[in-house]
Write a protein that holds these residues in place. Structure first.
Motif, short mmCIF file in Angstrom:
data_model
loop_
_atom_site.label_atom_id
_atom_site.label_comp_id
_atom_site.label_asym_id
_atom_site.label_seq_id
_atom_site.Cartn_x
_atom_site.Cartn_y
_atom_site.Cartn_z
N LEU A 130 -2.48 2.23 7.73
CA LEU A 130 -3.23 3.14 7.67
C LEU A 130 -3.37 4.07 8.78
CD1 LEU A 130 -5.79 0.67 6.24
CD2 LEU A 130 -4.94 2.57 4.97
N ARG A 131 -2.70 3.73 9.86
CA ARG A 131 -2.57 4.71 11.21
C ARG A 131 -2.31 6.02 10.77
NH1 ARG A 131 -2.28 2.58 16.34
NH2 ARG A 131 -1.35 0.79 15.66
N PRO A 132 -3.21 6.89 11.32
CA PRO A 132 -2.44 8.43 11.00
C PRO A 132 -1.35 8.87 11.60
CG PRO A 132 -5.02 8.31 11.76
CD PRO A 132 -4.23 6.83 11.87
N GLY A 133 -0.73 9.46 10.68
CA GLY A 133 0.83 9.88 10.91
C GLY A 133 1.86 9.00 10.62
N GLY A 134 1.54 7.81 10.11
CA GLY A 134 2.36 6.71 9.82
C GLY A 134 3.19 7.25 8.63
N PHE A 135 4.43 6.57 8.25
CA PHE A 135 5.50 6.97 7.47
C PHE A 135 5.02 6.43 5.97
CE2 PHE A 135 6.74 2.92 9.32
CZ PHE A 135 7.20 2.35 8.29
N ARG A 136 4.25 5.42 5.79
CA ARG A 136 4.16 5.22 4.36
C ARG A 136 3.17 5.89 3.85
NH1 ARG A 136 3.18 -0.67 6.84
NH2 ARG A 136 5.42 -1.38 7.29
N GLN A 137 3.01 6.10 2.46
CA GLN A 137 2.52 7.18 1.82
C GLN A 137 1.12 6.81 0.96
OE1 GLN A 137 5.54 9.06 -0.77
NE2 GLN A 137 6.76 9.66 1.19
N ASP A 138 0.16 7.61 1.17
CA ASP A 138 -1.12 7.35 0.33
C ASP A 138 -1.71 6.12 0.67
OD1 ASP A 138 -0.58 9.85 -1.00
OD2 ASP A 138 0.75 8.92 -2.40
N THR A 139 -1.49 5.63 1.84
CA THR A 139 -1.85 4.29 1.98
C THR A 139 -3.51 3.99 1.98
OG1 THR A 139 -1.99 4.86 4.44
CG2 THR A 139 0.15 3.78 3.63
N ARG A 140 -4.27 5.06 2.63
CA ARG A 140 -5.74 4.71 2.53
C ARG A 140 -6.22 4.72 1.00
NH1 ARG A 140 -10.03 5.47 6.44
NH2 ARG A 140 -11.78 5.49 5.28
N HIS A 141 -5.69 5.51 0.19
CA HIS A 141 -6.07 5.59 -1.22
C HIS A 141 -5.55 4.11 -1.84
CE1 HIS A 141 -6.47 6.99 -5.38
NE2 HIS A 141 -5.37 6.32 -5.71
N ASN A 142 -4.47 3.90 -1.58
CA ASN A 142 -4.07 2.83 -2.29
C ASN A 142 -4.43 1.24 -1.96
OD1 ASN A 142 -2.14 4.15 -3.81
ND2 ASN A 142 -0.64 3.88 -2.26
N ALA A 143 -5.12 1.39 -0.62
CA ALA A 143 -5.40 0.33 0.05
C ALA A 143 -7.14 0.18 -0.42
CB ALA A 143 -5.72 0.01 1.53
N ALA A 144 -7.70 1.35 -0.66
CA ALA A 144 -9.03 1.31 -1.10
C ALA A 144 -8.78 0.89 -2.80
CB ALA A 144 -9.73 2.73 -1.04
N CYS A 145 -7.99 1.27 -3.38
CA CYS A 145 -8.00 0.80 -4.75
C CYS A 145 -7.70 -0.76 -4.95
CB CYS A 145 -6.85 1.68 -5.50
SG CYS A 145 -6.31 1.19 -7.10
N MET A 146 -6.58 -1.11 -4.16
CA MET A 146 -6.67 -2.70 -4.10
C MET A 146 -7.84 -3.49 -3.59
SD MET A 146 -3.78 -4.70 -2.18
CE MET A 146 -4.59 -4.77 -0.63
N LEU A 147 -8.46 -3.01 -2.77
CA LEU A 147 -9.81 -3.76 -2.24
C LEU A 147 -10.80 -3.47 -3.09
CD1 LEU A 147 -9.99 -2.84 1.59
CD2 LEU A 147 -9.65 -5.13 0.46
N ARG A 148 -10.95 -2.41 -4.08
CA ARG A 148 -12.10 -2.53 -5.02
C ARG A 148 -11.67 -3.72 -6.07
NH1 ARG A 148 -11.38 3.31 -4.45
NH2 ARG A 148 -13.28 4.20 -3.18
N ASP A 196 0.78 -1.18 -0.06
CA ASP A 196 -0.16 0.16 0.11
C ASP A 196 0.68 1.28 0.07
OD1 ASP A 196 1.23 0.09 2.66
OD2 ASP A 196 -0.82 -0.79 3.44
N ASP A 197 2.19 1.13 0.09
CA ASP A 197 3.06 2.19 0.33
C ASP A 197 3.20 3.00 -1.01
OD1 ASP A 197 4.98 4.06 0.91
OD2 ASP A 197 6.28 2.56 2.13
N GLY A 198 3.00 4.50 -1.24
CA GLY A 198 3.07 5.13 -2.15
C GLY A 198 4.38 5.33 -2.64
N ARG A 199 5.58 5.09 -1.61
CA ARG A 199 6.71 5.24 -2.01
C ARG A 199 7.26 4.13 -2.80
NH1 ARG A 199 9.57 5.05 3.52
NH2 ARG A 199 8.12 3.18 3.71
N TYR A 229 -1.98 -2.10 -9.49
CA TYR A 229 -2.89 -2.68 -8.43
C TYR A 229 -3.70 -3.80 -9.48
CZ TYR A 229 -1.24 -0.29 -4.47
OH TYR A 229 -0.45 0.22 -3.45
N GLU A 230 -4.09 -3.47 -10.53
CA GLU A 230 -4.90 -4.27 -11.21
C GLU A 230 -4.15 -5.45 -11.64
OE1 GLU A 230 -8.44 -4.60 -14.25
OE2 GLU A 230 -7.27 -2.71 -14.21
N VAL A 231 -2.70 -5.17 -12.10
CA VAL A 231 -1.85 -6.61 -12.10
C VAL A 231 -1.67 -7.51 -11.05
CG1 VAL A 231 0.40 -7.14 -12.91
CG2 VAL A 231 -0.75 -5.39 -14.39
#
Length: 263
Positions: A186-204, A157-160, A165-167
């Motif tokens: 997904l914890r607020p203030g975490g060091f990974r980037q764009d995780t909520r957006h990426n997790a949602a994209c993957m789950l869809r 999920d890390d934007g870095r 995601y489709e592949v």
């Protein structure tokens, strides 16, 4: 009956309070003990907390040797001495491997990984040696998922570490690899980037292609075991079906692990 596994720690009273979540989590598939070098509880303390929270199983997945500060490969070689049941909790003694390069190399030998109960493979920026480009990372994940001794892709999920995601989701379905929704990411203030957006994209996409996932806490302290609060927010937002979550029962999880499908 659903197990209520989102816990809040009340500092004023020093007690835990359960909060309801919509999907039953019976096994936490991603946790760390003191052995990982930057976690804070012993194995027994983690098992006892899992029992207190009403789980049926707990995967203990220490960081593999290339992560700075973690344990030596000898630690994983000696896991046969660990009882697989503590306080009524079935322990799955495993590893969170470091993916090292685009070839999908990891930092323990295949022969040793096969002896463990569960294996997660994750890309950690301090350990990965190749280009962090979208095409390169996508191919890296494909190469990792071809390995039948690696069960789960950790925190994709890390934007870095960009990925198609489709592949990823299609290849996970083809190879029978579980994709992780990582609560710590997904914890607020975490060091990974764009995780909520990426997790949602993957789950869809997982919902579309019926690809199995696990909800893992990535707990580095006992109070966080089975904490899926932030993961569950995304799961609820997507309307993700419970039948595609592998760790809603111990039996279901075991059946979904690639290593067990070969039996």
């Amino acid at each position: 009956m659903k197990i209520m596994v989102v816990w809040r720690y009340l500092k004023r009273t020093g007690v835990f309070q359960m909060a309801e979540q919509n999907i039953n989590i019976a096994v936490d598939t991603h946790t760390h003990t003191l052995a990982s070098g930057h976690a804070y509880n012993t194995l027994r303390e983690m098992a006892r907390m899992a029992a207190d929270k009403g789980l049926s199983g707990l995967a203990v997945t220490e960081h593999a040797p290339e992560m700075p500060g973690t344990c030596h490969s000898f630690y994983f070689q000696n896991m046969r001495v660990i009882p697989r049941n503590m306080y009524g909790i079935e322990l799955l003694m495993g590893v969170e491997l470091n993916v090292m390069d685009e070839n999908g190399s990891v930092d323990l030998p295949e022969s040793l990984i096969r002896e463990l109960d569960i294996a997660i493979a994750s890309i950690h920026v301090p350990c990965y040696k190749d280009v962090l480009g979208r095409a390169e990372i996508t191919q890296t994940y494909i190469n990792v998922m071809e390995k039948d001794h690696i069960d789960i892709i950790g925190h994709p999920d890390d934007g870095r570490v960009p990925v198609d995601y489709e592949v990823l989701v299609k290849e996970a379905k083809r190879t029978g690899t579980l994709l992780e929704v990582n609560n710590s990411s997904l914890r607020p203030g975490g060091f990974r980037q764009d995780t909520r957006h990426n997790a949602a994209c993957m789950l869809r996409l997982c919902k579309k292609y019926e690809t199995m996932v696990v909800l893992g806490s990535d707990a580095h302290m006992d109070v966080d075991i089975a904490n899926c609060r932030y993961s569950m927010e995304v799961v609820d937002e997507i309307g993700f079906p419970e039948e595609l979550v592998a760790n809603t029962s111990l039996e279901k999880l075991k059946a979904c692990l690639k290593r067990n499908k070969k039996l």
